[in-house]
Design an enzyme around this catalytic site. Structure first.
Site, PDB file in Angstrom:
ATOM      1  N   GLY A 136       0.785  -1.212   0.003  1.00  0.00           N
ATOM      2  CA  GLY A 136       0.112  -0.086  -0.111  1.00  0.00           C
ATOM      3  C   GLY A 136       0.864   1.249  -0.048  1.00  0.00           C
ATOM      4  O   GLY A 136       0.342   2.335  -0.503  1.00  0.00           O
ATOM      5  N   ASP A 137       1.999   1.070   0.549  1.00  0.00           N
ATOM      6  CA  ASP A 137       2.897   2.358   0.706  1.00  0.00           C
ATOM      7  C   ASP A 137       3.514   2.633  -0.675  1.00  0.00           C
ATOM      8  O   ASP A 137       3.733   3.693  -1.060  1.00  0.00           O
ATOM      9  CB  ASP A 137       3.968   2.140   1.714  1.00  0.00           C
ATOM     10  CG  ASP A 137       3.510   1.855   3.077  1.00  0.00           C
ATOM     11  OD1 ASP A 137       2.524   2.158   3.566  1.00  0.00           O
ATOM     12  OD2 ASP A 137       4.120   0.782   3.863  1.00  0.00           O
TER      13      ASP A 137
END
Length: 325
Positions: free
Chosen positions: A251-252
């Site tokens: 997600g980062d």
């Protein structure tokens, strides 16, 4: 330049195992240690793709010194702030089919004076930034409105703020009008109090976050892809991952790709999905570089609102502070 703030960074140890059995003695097939924390990972992903970024990182104890050393070896541009508490350590157990079990420590409290020092460091480093990314969990004792205060401060200076957090910190930040929020499926369900069983539910929940103050919402849905809701458009996309290895940091990487591509519309969503999928194909919390990113595996179009999610999410009881439900 993209500035990131990680109030609760970590050392992330990933252990590859054949299978997870409760109460069993499990032999590791491999292990690796990576610097971690959501903002740290965003900066690492940008660095891997030669995009200017700077990370503000509080650190403490032996674990914190090790974290800073690993980031130094990667060549990350960072502003480090020493604190009295020890930096946390997280453990990830990764199975061959891509199943990931995470054990995250809560971290240690930041003293009020230490939080003030971090804030001063962020303000000093942000003068040349186009975006400030405020992301990750808050250490114990840190006020839940800390990201909201950053949003208000930087909005007045014309700097966009992206927020990637959960719980009360997300609810407070929404009211401060961030340019972008990036919840995952569980965080989106918790923030809105809505069950998410299909893509249409995700779109409606994201619109609810926009109504609460966010200008744009990038909702990451794991293997189901992502939904982008902006003022004048709604898009759905997904990416093919042939051999998933670890979802830690994916997600980062997605957020980093979105910002790197201009943070708007289909081009940014395409890059976000490509970077996120590339991260899933790597071990541990490695961040993908140009050699790992495959844009041809990404498809984007208007959302099929009736499409069912592979893992529907029921929200927990809404927190009493929330003004969203």
């Amino acid at each position: 330049m993209i500035l990131t703030l990680t109030l609760n960074p970590s050392l992330d140890r990933t252990i590859e195992i054949a299978s997870l059995g409760r109460g069993a003695v499990i032999r590791a097939a491999a292990a690796r240690l990576d610097p971690g924390g959501k903002g740290v990972n965003v900066s690492r992903a940008l660095l891997a793709n030669r995009i200017a970024s700077r990370a503000v990182v509080p650190f403490g104890g032996d674990e914190g010194r090790h974290l800073v050393h690993l980031l130094f070896l990667e060549g990350l541009d960072m502003v480090t702030v020493p604190v009295t508490g020890a930096t946390r350590s997280n453990v990830t157990l990764a199975e061959p089919d891509g199943t990931v079990t995470k054990i995250n420590e809560p971290g240690t409290a930041l003293l009020p004076a230490e939080l003030d020092t971090v804030a001063v460091a962020v303000l000093a480093a942000a003068h040349s930034a186009d975006w400030v990314v405020a992301s990750g969990s808050l250490p114990p004792g840190v006020p839940a409105d800390v990201y909201a205060r950053l949003c208000r401060r930087f909005a007045g200076a014309g700097i966009n703020v992206a927020v990637d957090t959960s719980g009360p910190a997300l609810s407070y930040a929404l009211a401060a009008g961030p340019a972008l929020v990036k919840p995952n499926q569980d965080e989106l369900a918790a923030a809105t109090g809505m069950p998410l069983g299909c893509v249409g539910d995700v779109v409606e929940a994201a619109k609810k976050l926009r109504a609460a103050g966010a200008r744009a919402v990038l909702a990451s849905l794991g293997a189901d892809g992502a939904v982008l809701v902006e003022q004048d458009s709604v898009w759905y996309g997904e990416a093919t991952v042939t051999e998933p290895r670890s979802s830690v940091g994916a997600g980062d990487a997605m957020l980093a790709g979105f910002l790197a591509a201009g943070a708007r519309g289909v081009p940014a969503l395409l890059e976000a999905l490509a970077w996120g999928a590339a991260a899933v194909s790597l071990t541990g919390s490695r961040m993908p570089g140009p050699a790992h990113i495959r844009r041809e595996g990404v498809t984007i179009g208007p959302p099929d609102l009736a499409r069912r999610l592979r893992a529907p999410t029921d929200p927990p009881p809404p927190p009493s502070h929330s003004d969203l439900v």
